[in-house]
Motif scaffolding. Structure first.
Motif, PDB file in Angstrom:
ATOM      1  N   PHE A 258       0.842  -1.196   0.000  1.00 13.54           N
ATOM      2  CA  PHE A 258       0.000   0.000   0.000  1.00 13.54           C
ATOM      3  C   PHE A 258       0.880   1.250   0.000  1.00 13.54           C
ATOM      4  O   PHE A 258       1.812   1.359   0.784  1.00 13.54           O
ATOM      5  N   GLN A 259       0.550   2.209  -0.873  1.00 10.20           N
ATOM      6  CA  GLN A 259       1.280   3.483  -0.920  1.00 10.20           C
ATOM      7  C   GLN A 259       0.924   4.313   0.308  1.00 10.20           C
ATOM      8  O   GLN A 259      -0.245   4.630   0.528  1.00 10.20           O
ATOM      9  N   PRO A 260       1.894   4.697   1.143  1.00  8.36           N
ATOM     10  CA  PRO A 260       1.569   5.370   2.404  1.00  8.36           C
ATOM     11  C   PRO A 260       1.445   6.892   2.321  1.00  8.36           C
ATOM     12  O   PRO A 260       0.785   7.501   3.147  1.00  8.36           O
ATOM     13  N   VAL A 261       2.124   7.508   1.351  1.00  8.41           N
ATOM     14  CA  VAL A 261       2.146   8.966   1.261  1.00  8.41           C
ATOM     15  C   VAL A 261       2.040   9.377  -0.202  1.00  8.41           C
ATOM     16  O   VAL A 261       2.676   8.769  -1.066  1.00  8.41           O
ATOM     17  N   ASN A 262       1.253  10.411  -0.454  1.00  4.34           N
ATOM     18  CA  ASN A 262       1.154  10.993  -1.791  1.00  4.34           C
ATOM     19  C   ASN A 262       1.370  12.493  -1.718  1.00  4.34           C
ATOM     20  O   ASN A 262       0.924  13.148  -0.764  1.00  4.34           O
ATOM     21  N   PHE A 263       2.032  13.036  -2.722  1.00  2.00           N
ATOM     22  CA  PHE A 263       2.135  14.491  -2.856  1.00  2.00           C
ATOM     23  C   PHE A 263       1.832  14.846  -4.296  1.00  2.00           C
ATOM     24  O   PHE A 263       2.502  14.378  -5.213  1.00  2.00           O
ATOM     25  N   ASN A 264       0.783  15.638  -4.501  1.00  3.51           N
ATOM     26  CA  ASN A 264       0.335  16.000  -5.842  1.00  3.51           C
ATOM     27  C   ASN A 264       0.353  17.513  -6.025  1.00  3.51           C
ATOM     28  O   ASN A 264      -0.002  18.268  -5.116  1.00  3.51           O
ATOM     29  N   MET A 265       0.749  17.937  -7.220  1.00  4.87           N
ATOM     30  CA  MET A 265       0.696  19.346  -7.598  1.00  4.87           C
ATOM     31  C   MET A 265       0.017  19.476  -8.956  1.00  4.87           C
ATOM     32  O   MET A 265       0.191  18.614  -9.820  1.00  4.87           O
ATOM     33  N   GLY A 266      -0.759  20.541  -9.111  1.00  6.50           N
ATOM     34  CA  GLY A 266      -1.448  20.742 -10.371  1.00  6.50           C
ATOM     35  C   GLY A 266      -2.125  22.094 -10.422  1.00  6.50           C
ATOM     36  O   GLY A 266      -1.735  23.034  -9.726  1.00  6.50           O
ATOM     37  N   VAL A 267      -3.157  22.183 -11.244  1.00  4.47           N
ATOM     38  CA  VAL A 267      -3.893  23.431 -11.465  1.00  4.47           C
ATOM     39  C   VAL A 267      -5.360  23.202 -11.144  1.00  4.47           C
ATOM     40  O   VAL A 267      -5.946  22.179 -11.528  1.00  4.47           O
ATOM     41  N   ALA A 268      -5.959  24.169 -10.443  1.00  3.81           N
ATOM     42  CA  ALA A 268      -7.383  24.122 -10.124  1.00  3.81           C
ATOM     43  C   ALA A 268      -8.107  25.264 -10.823  1.00  3.81           C
ATOM     44  O   ALA A 268      -7.587  26.391 -10.912  1.00  3.81           O
ATOM     45  N   ILE A 269      -9.296  24.963 -11.326  1.00  2.00           N
ATOM     46  CA  ILE A 269     -10.137  25.959 -12.001  1.00  2.00           C
ATOM     47  C   ILE A 269     -11.458  26.067 -11.250  1.00  2.00           C
ATOM     48  O   ILE A 269     -12.079  25.046 -10.920  1.00  2.00           O
ATOM     49  N   ASN A 270     -11.893  27.292 -10.984  1.00  2.00           N
ATOM     50  CA  ASN A 270     -13.125  27.514 -10.231  1.00  2.00           C
ATOM     51  C   ASN A 270     -14.013  28.518 -10.966  1.00  2.00           C
ATOM     52  O   ASN A 270     -13.588  29.641 -11.239  1.00  2.00           O
ATOM     53  N   LEU A 271     -15.230  28.101 -11.299  1.00  2.00           N
ATOM     54  CA  LEU A 271     -16.199  28.977 -11.967  1.00  2.00           C
ATOM     55  C   LEU A 271     -17.304  29.269 -10.959  1.00  2.00           C
ATOM     56  O   LEU A 271     -18.092  28.382 -10.622  1.00  2.00           O
ATOM     57  N   ALA A 272     -17.356  30.518 -10.468  1.00  2.00           N
ATOM     58  CA  ALA A 272     -18.315  30.877  -9.426  1.00  2.00           C
ATOM     59  C   ALA A 272     -18.664  32.362  -9.511  1.00  2.00           C
ATOM     60  O   ALA A 272     -17.827  33.197  -9.883  1.00  2.00           O
ATOM     61  N   LYS A 273     -19.872  32.691  -9.115  1.00  2.00           N
ATOM     62  CA  LYS A 273     -20.328  34.078  -9.129  1.00  2.00           C
ATOM     63  C   LYS A 273     -19.836  34.847  -7.905  1.00  2.00           C
ATOM     64  O   LYS A 273     -19.722  36.071  -7.945  1.00  2.00           O
TER      65      LYS A 273
END
Length: 278
Positions: A258-273
């Motif tokens: 089982f993988q015990p640790v994850n580190f992720n990086m990326g881009v988030a997009i948010n469409l909101a008024k």
């Protein structure tokens, strides 16, 4: 109870640094949308995850997540080096898809804080190579990788409460995901556990019953309004004894499958008024 969980998380990470990686479960990134209003959409993409969430009412939302691991070294039998690490196993391929329904609630007079909780279902599969292929590999590529493959399929049920702050510039959240994983349809290469019946028996114990994982995550997003950089540090530890119990030593031995640790990086997009409100 809480202190024992934290000790388990620390020990899991420490053991992973020194263990030989052969992961047949790698948790996907936790989707933490922190939605505030009806019709708001938030999506994110990383090298291994694609996620999205949409608010269908002022308090109810749906989400969909996908994950895929490439396992770059898997297809190169002439590769004799091992650059596996705490956050990645280069010999693992596979992924999952999942969906969920949840409740969210902005909190406070300015509604900068958000509480949400999602429950969902998913399924997937992973395959990896046992350590035997490294000792048998002479660098010429004259080995059949399929002889060393172990692979399985799994189904997943999860519940995921989160609390965080959502601002135009920065977002931060802590999540506690509990995942119930049922492994099935195991396939073992003829040389995967050659002359090592004890290790094969240890591997097969994960199919005995549902494995419960506690998967807390810290998520940060920085940017402005609609587009933000996203980073997430995530831990994963099995909570039930059969996942990591060694019958021979009577010690609780965190399962290296089982993988015990994850580190992720990326881009988030948010469409909101709400971004345009003062």
């Amino acid at each position: 109870m809480k202190s024992s969980i934290y000790v388990a998380l620390f020990c899991t990470a420490a053991i992973a640094v020194s263990s030989c990686n052969k992961r047949i479960y790698v948790p996907n990134q936790v989707n933490v949308p922190l939605l505030k209003e009806k019709y708001e959409f938030k999506g994110s993409i990383t090298p291994t995850n694609l996620q999205g969430a949409f608010a269908v009412t002022d308090n109810i939302a749906i989400m969909a997540n996908g994950q895929y691991l490439w396992g770059f070294n898997y297809a190169d039998p002439a590769n004799t080096y091992d650059d596996d690490g705490l956050f990645r196993d280069n010999n693992t391929r596979g992924g999952l898809v999942e969906g969920a329904v949840g409740f969210f609630k902005p909190i406070g007079p300015n509604k900068k804080a958000v509480f949400d909780v999602y429950a969902g279902y998913g399924s997937g599969n992973f395959k990896t190579l046992t350590g035997n292929y490294k000792s048998d590999n002479d660098g010429t590529g004259n080995i059949n990788l399929n002889d060393y493959v172990i692979k399985n399929r799994f189904s997943k049920v999860f519940i995921q409460p989160s609390f965080g702050l959502a601002h135009r510039v920065v977002e931060a959240a802590f999540s506690s995901r509990f995942s119930l994983i049922n492994f099935y349809d195991s396939n073992i290469g003829v040389k995967a556990f050659e002359n090592n019946a004890a290790e094969q028996s240890k591997y097969m114990r994960i199919y005995d019953k549902t494995v419960v994982f506690y998967e807390p995550a810290f998520t940060v997003r920085v940017g402005y309004k609609y587009v933000k950089f996203q980073a997430q540090l995530q831990f994963s530890t099995p909570l039930n004894d059969n996942s990591f119990y060694d019958d021979n030593t009577n010690d609780k031995n965190f399962n290296e499958y089982f993988q015990p640790v994850n580190f992720n990086m990326g881009v988030a997009i948010n469409l909101a008024k709400w971004y345009n409100r003062k």
